[in-house]
Enzyme design. Structure first.
Site, PDB file in Angstrom:
ATOM      1  N   LYS A  99     -10.141  -2.882  -4.906  1.00 40.32           N
ATOM      2  CA  LYS A  99     -10.619  -1.602  -5.439  1.00 40.32           C
ATOM      3  C   LYS A  99      -9.468  -0.701  -5.855  1.00 40.32           C
ATOM      4  CE  LYS A  99     -12.723  -0.936  -1.768  1.00 40.32           C
ATOM      5  NZ  LYS A  99     -13.335  -1.756  -0.738  1.00 40.32           N
ATOM      6  N   LYS A 122       0.819  -1.219   0.000  1.00 42.07           N
ATOM      7  CA  LYS A 122       0.000   0.000   0.000  1.00 42.07           C
ATOM      8  C   LYS A 122       0.851   1.267   0.000  1.00 42.07           C
ATOM      9  CE  LYS A 122      -4.370  -1.660   0.836  1.00 42.07           C
ATOM     10  NZ  LYS A 122      -5.644  -1.725   1.463  1.00 42.07           N
ATOM     11  N   LYS A 149      -4.905  -9.998  -6.476  1.00 40.57           N
ATOM     12  CA  LYS A 149      -6.121 -10.090  -5.656  1.00 40.57           C
ATOM     13  C   LYS A 149      -7.184  -9.108  -6.151  1.00 40.57           C
ATOM     14  CE  LYS A 149      -6.379  -7.712  -1.593  1.00 40.57           C
ATOM     15  NZ  LYS A 149      -7.500  -7.312  -0.766  1.00 40.57           N
TER      16      LYS A 149
HETATM   17  N1  AQP Z   1      -9.913 -10.434  -3.090  1.00 40.60           N
HETATM   18  C1  AQP Z   1     -10.334 -10.806  -1.891  1.00 40.60           C
HETATM   19  N2  AQP Z   1     -10.640 -12.099  -1.661  1.00 40.60           N
HETATM   20  C2  AQP Z   1     -11.087 -12.500  -0.435  1.00 40.60           C
HETATM   21  N3  AQP Z   1     -11.249 -11.649   0.604  1.00 40.60           N
HETATM   22  C3  AQP Z   1     -10.944 -10.358   0.426  1.00 40.60           C
HETATM   23  N4  AQP Z   1     -10.987  -9.283   1.239  1.00 40.60           N
HETATM   24  C4  AQP Z   1     -10.575  -8.190   0.562  1.00 40.60           C
HETATM   25  N5  AQP Z   1     -10.258  -8.519  -0.700  1.00 40.60           N
HETATM   26  C5  AQP Z   1     -10.473  -9.866  -0.825  1.00 40.60           C
HETATM   27  C6  AQP Z   1     -11.439  -9.323   2.632  1.00 40.60           C
HETATM   28  O1  AQP Z   1     -12.532  -8.443   2.769  1.00 40.60           O
HETATM   29  C7  AQP Z   1     -12.573  -7.934   4.105  1.00 40.60           C
HETATM   30  C8  AQP Z   1     -12.766  -6.446   4.102  1.00 40.60           C
HETATM   31  O2  AQP Z   1     -11.607  -5.880   3.549  1.00 40.60           O
HETATM   32  P1  AQP Z   1     -11.178  -4.402   3.697  1.00 40.60           P
HETATM   33  O3  AQP Z   1     -12.200  -3.588   4.322  1.00 40.60           O
HETATM   34  O4  AQP Z   1      -9.791  -4.358   4.256  1.00 40.60           O
HETATM   35  O5  AQP Z   1     -11.181  -4.041   2.219  1.00 40.60           O
HETATM   36  P2  AQP Z   1      -9.993  -3.853   1.385  1.00 40.60           P
HETATM   37  O6  AQP Z   1      -8.908  -4.857   1.638  1.00 40.60           O
HETATM   38  O7  AQP Z   1      -9.707  -2.421   1.558  1.00 40.60           O
HETATM   39  O8  AQP Z   1     -10.671  -4.168   0.034  1.00 40.60           O
HETATM   40  P3  AQP Z   1      -9.885  -4.015  -1.217  1.00 40.60           P
HETATM   41  O9  AQP Z   1     -10.774  -3.654  -2.318  1.00 40.60           O
HETATM   42  O10 AQP Z   1      -9.086  -5.242  -1.410  1.00 40.60           O
HETATM   43  O11 AQP Z   1      -9.041  -2.776  -0.839  1.00 40.60           O
HETATM   44  P4  AQP Z   1      -7.696  -2.345  -1.348  1.00 40.60           P
HETATM   45  O12 AQP Z   1      -7.977  -1.907  -2.719  1.00 40.60           O
HETATM   46  O13 AQP Z   1      -7.377  -1.249  -0.402  1.00 40.60           O
HETATM   47  O14 AQP Z   1      -6.756  -3.531  -1.303  1.00 40.60           O
HETATM   48  C9  AQP Z   1     -11.250  -8.360   4.748  1.00 40.60           C
HETATM   49  O15 AQP Z   1     -11.502  -9.435   5.619  1.00 40.60           O
HETATM   50  C10 AQP Z   1     -10.392  -8.784   3.592  1.00 40.60           C
HETATM   51  O16 AQP Z   1      -9.477  -9.785   3.951  1.00 40.60           O
END
Ligand code: AQP
Length: 331
Positions: free
Chosen positions: A195, A112, A192
């Protein structure tokens, strides 16, 4: 006594099917038998640049998404992290029990921070706040995706260090993974679903049908000739099919794949139909909630007051064990 479950989700935009199949399905399942606390973690969301004008709407929207997905406020507590100030208080205490070296090894921070121009200390400290979120409620089960396992391991280390130095208080934290702990991006199945990579790298739970169909239609399958092993893109489509279709259809297409007779157009059509069939009732509930956001606000208010009660009680004991706070000066 029922085991306590805690998990948090960031209000950083729309919920995608990675979040849903990776974590939220377990939030819903676990509330049947456990004492569940779910938080919309806005203090985590501000570790990267954000616009305060839009954050409250995003928080409310994530709450409505979670309710539409099946979180039942009668059985689980749903609240916003910043409405319970004890989270940051415990995070400070945990900061003093976490080594700089441990935090520096967190792979999510490495990934990140590369995407940011301004790398905040909050982003570096993110896993400590996460440990505080969970342990403030003395939760032992945490439904998450695979990307969070390293953070949970750190939470276990922090709890052990606290227990060893100040007295046994926190339980061992255990992750609960779903059948899809790591859903991949349709546009780049080596990464993965997420977003922050951009719009084509995720499928939103509440996204319009036409755009979901388009993302599945253009999903990457095999790059080059078909090898011995199923490619990550095809495996990802099969996983979505497994999670959303009936098992007969899944078995039929898998057999066709093994026989070498499966056309990917057919697979993609089946994935789109099954996924949309599964998402439609969630989207319908979400549209209803949109008309009554006042009731969503009330759920969050009630959730915060229930969470605060537990947090305040535990914090009192934590301060006592640490020798801080006004109570520590009483004769
Ligand atoms: N690709 C994924 N597969 C399975 N689980 C996932 N999680 C996130 N991406 C995947 C799980 O969702 C929960 C909430 O996650 P968060 O609020 O931390 O969301 P995030 O990681 O910000 O979602 P993004 O879209 O993946 O964000 P960025 O773009 O910031 O990386 C968690 O339990 C997470 O493990």
């Amino acid at each position: 006594m029922k085991e306590r479950v805690f998990s948090g989700i960031q209000p950083t935009g729309e919920m995608h099917i990675g979040n849903y199949f990776g974590a939220v399905v377990n939030y819903v399942r676990l509330q049947e038998q456990h004492d569940c606390i779910y938080s919309i973690v806005d203090y985590h969301a501000i570790t990267v640049e954000h616009d305060p004008k839009f954050l409250p709407a995003k928080v409310l929207s994530m709450a409505a998404d979670l309710l539409a997905c099946g979180i039942d406020p009668k059985r689980a507590i749903l609240f916003v992290q910043s409405h319970v100030p004890e989270h940051t208080e415990l995070a400070w205490i945990f900061n003093c029990l976490t080594s700089f070296g441990d935090l520096g090894r967190m792979t999510q921070f490495k990934d990140k921070s590369e995407q940011q121009e301004f790398v905040s200390a909050g982003l570096f400290d993110y896993p400590v706040l996460q440990a505080a979120d969970i342990l403030l409620y003395r939760a032992s089960k945490v439904p998450v995706g695979e990307d969070q396992l390293q953070h949970l391991e750190l939470a276990r280390r922090i709890a052990r260090r606290f227990n060893g130095r100040f007295g046994e208080f926190f339980p061992e934290v255990e992750p609960i993974l779903s059948e899809a702990p790591r859903l991949m991006s349709p546009a780049d199945p080596g990464q993965k679903m997420s977003k922050s990579l951009g719009d084509k790298h995720y499928i939103g739970v509440m996204e319009p049908e036409a755009s979901i169909r388009e993302k599945i239609k253009t999903a990457v399958t095999d790059v080059g000739p078909r090898g011995e092993q199923m490619s990550p893109g095809v495996a990802n489509l099969f996983l979505i099919l497994k999670l959303s279709a009936d098992s007969k259809l899944y078995a039929e297409l898998e057999q066709a794949y093994q026989a070498g007779t499966l056309r990917y157009v057919r697979l993609k059509e089946a994935v789109a139909e099954s996924l949309l069939g599964m998402l439609r009732p969630l989207q319908a509930r979400r549209r209803e909630l949109e008309k009554d956001l006042g009731s969503v606000r009330l759920v969050l208010e009630d959730g915060a007051s229930r969470a605060r009660e537990i947090a305040q009680q535990n914090m009192k004991e934590i301060r006592r064990l640490m020798g801080v706070g006004p109570e520590s000066l009483k004769a």
